[in-house]
Scaffold this active site. Structure first.
Site, short mmCIF file in Angstrom:
data_model
loop_
_atom_site.label_atom_id
_atom_site.label_comp_id
_atom_site.label_asym_id
_atom_site.label_seq_id
_atom_site.Cartn_x
_atom_site.Cartn_y
_atom_site.Cartn_z
N THR A 322 -21.73 -32.13 69.00
CA THR A 322 -20.87 -32.30 70.17
C THR A 322 -21.44 -31.58 71.38
O THR A 322 -22.36 -30.76 71.28
CB THR A 322 -19.45 -31.75 69.90
N CYS A 323 -20.84 -31.87 72.53
CA CYS A 323 -21.34 -31.28 73.78
C CYS A 323 -20.75 -29.90 74.06
O CYS A 323 -20.90 -29.36 75.15
CB CYS A 323 -21.05 -32.21 74.95
N ASP A 324 -20.05 -29.33 73.07
CA ASP A 324 -19.45 -28.02 73.27
C ASP A 324 -20.38 -26.91 72.79
O ASP A 324 -20.99 -27.03 71.72
CB ASP A 324 -18.12 -27.96 72.51
N SER A 325 -20.44 -25.84 73.56
CA SER A 325 -21.38 -24.76 73.22
C SER A 325 -20.97 -23.96 71.99
O SER A 325 -21.79 -23.29 71.38
CB SER A 325 -21.56 -23.83 74.41
N ASN A 361 -15.21 -35.63 70.62
CA ASN A 361 -16.36 -36.32 71.23
C ASN A 361 -16.59 -37.69 70.59
O ASN A 361 -17.64 -38.29 70.78
CB ASN A 361 -17.65 -35.50 71.06
#
Ligand SMILES: *Cc1c(COP(=O)(O)O)cnc(C)c1O
Length: 382
Positions: A322-325, A361
């Site tokens: 996913t695009c989450d850190s 996502n």
């Protein structure tokens, strides 16, 4: 069974056929876990708690073993109905229910429920001719990673007043239950809770409110490091405490994690890689929002490996897709150099993993492939 990975499994062949990410559910492991816990707790009826892995592959295996079930929600009732489980083999253990939840379970035919407070008790006035209740008692356990006693259960001093209130309302309370928390480090809290309940059962009997059931809940641990772990030895103090339970009391347990954790293996693939801050980052197609959600919610660090990669190991980062850190499943893991498409295997991933995975996502949850390594048979992708 504490082998972290199913021996001889052709992960590459499975991904070629069924895609990635994949979770491989081995019914042989479910069977093995059930039998070893049953042997460790003779005379205790095991109700598999569906919550850690509410999957038909587990349910079918346990049904064939003659197991009973612990359900807590309408969806779990529906799974039991779909699997044609005898409702008399089910108990509904959610201490807090809507009236519609109670009716849904009763319509299925499950009529044993749990309560821990007067508001919940009064919900059963309308169903007092069908429903029988267990009173959940809380024994706080600061030692466990997941202390369920904060959220549910009445304190031991409330037991007799609640039994009297139930009696006055004409509601049949058949026994006591507790849950000392999940993945407990030792049997001490189980033993303390059983001893306290033994006393309460005697007091209830002395007051003319005899009970018939003691349900010792779940919490039975597995060893995520893959070391051998003997559930028979773990349960020895529990067996000793149960030997002092008043005569004629039926014993139940609600194991969840112990049955399902060793039964599932995660296979994910490297989608891409990058050098950042002196480390190689590998981006997998499964992560913290998916099968590895248990690292966040269940505080477990699953054993991970890259069995096909060769070469010198270096400190690497495994990140989810996913695009989450925060979606990083290992920020310092020693791995040989991996290429795009290489596989990463996670072991012991049957409990509180897929069950709590999200589709954040729009990354789909991993498919579950059911196999039976006893029969060497592939079943179906669910
Ligand atoms: C979650 C739960 C279980 C299973 O607990 P494990 O630690 O996985 O064995 C059993 N009973 C109840 C009421 C639960 O909420």
């Amino acid at each position: 069974m504490n082998s972290q990975f199913v021996p001889g499994m052709d992960y590459r062949g499975l991904v070629a056929e069924y895609g990635s990410p994949l979770l491989v559910l081995d019914q042989a492991a479910v069977r093995h876990q059930y039998r070893s816990l049953q042997a460790a707790l003779p005379g205790v009826t095991l109700h598999y708690a569906l919550k850690p892995l509410p999957h038909m592959g587990v349910v079918e295996t346990l049904k064939a073993e003659g197991a009973c079930f612990d359900l807590a929600t309408n969806g779990e009732v529906d799974l039991m109905r779909d699997a044609q489980i005898d409702p008399n083999d089910c108990i509904h253990t959610h201490p807090i229910k809507r009236d519609s939840d109670i009716r849904h379970a009763l319509e299925f035919g499950c009529n044993v429920f749990v309560f821990d407070n007067p508001v919940e008790l009064h919900k059963f006035v309308a169903y007092r001719h069908q429903a029988r209740l267990l009173l959940r008692v809380s024994f706080p356990n600061p030692e466990t990673k997941v202390d369920l006693s904060k959220k549910f259960g009445c304190t031991p001093d409330r037991v007799l007043p609640l039994l009297r209130e139930a009696q006055a309302l004409g509601i049949d309370v058949i026994g006591l239950s507790f849950h000392v928390g999940s993945q407990v480090p030792n049997a001490r809290r189980h033993v303390e809770a059983i001893e306290a309940c033994n006393g309460l059962l005697r007091q209830a009997e002395a007051e003319g409110m005899p009970l018939q059931v003691l349900d010792i809940g779940g919490g039975f641990p597995v060893d995520y490091s893959g070391a051998t772990f003997d559930i028979g030895t773990f349960c020895a103090p529990i067996r000793a405490a149960l030997a002092n339970t008043p005569e004629g009391i039926r014993l139940l347990a609600e194991p969840g994690r112990f049955i399902s954790a060793p039964a599932m293996t995660s296979i994910s693939s490297v989608m891409g890689k990058a050098e950042r801050f002196g480390r190689t980052w590998y981006y997998l197609d499964d992560g913290l929002y998916g099968s590895y959600s248990g690292q966040l919610f269940d505080h477990i660090d699953y054993p991970k490996s890259a069995p096909y990669a060769k070469g010198e190991r270096q400190a690497s980062v495994l990140a989810g897709p996913t695009c989450d850190s925060i979606d990083v499943i290992a920020d310092e893991i020693m791995l040989p150099e991996l290429d795009v498409g290489d596989l990463v295997i996670g072991g012991m991933m049957g409990a509180y993993t897929w069950a709590s995975a999200t589709e954040f996502n729009f990354f789909r949850r991993a498919n579950i492939l059911v196999i039976d390594s006893d029969a060497s048979a592939l079943k179906a992708v669910a």
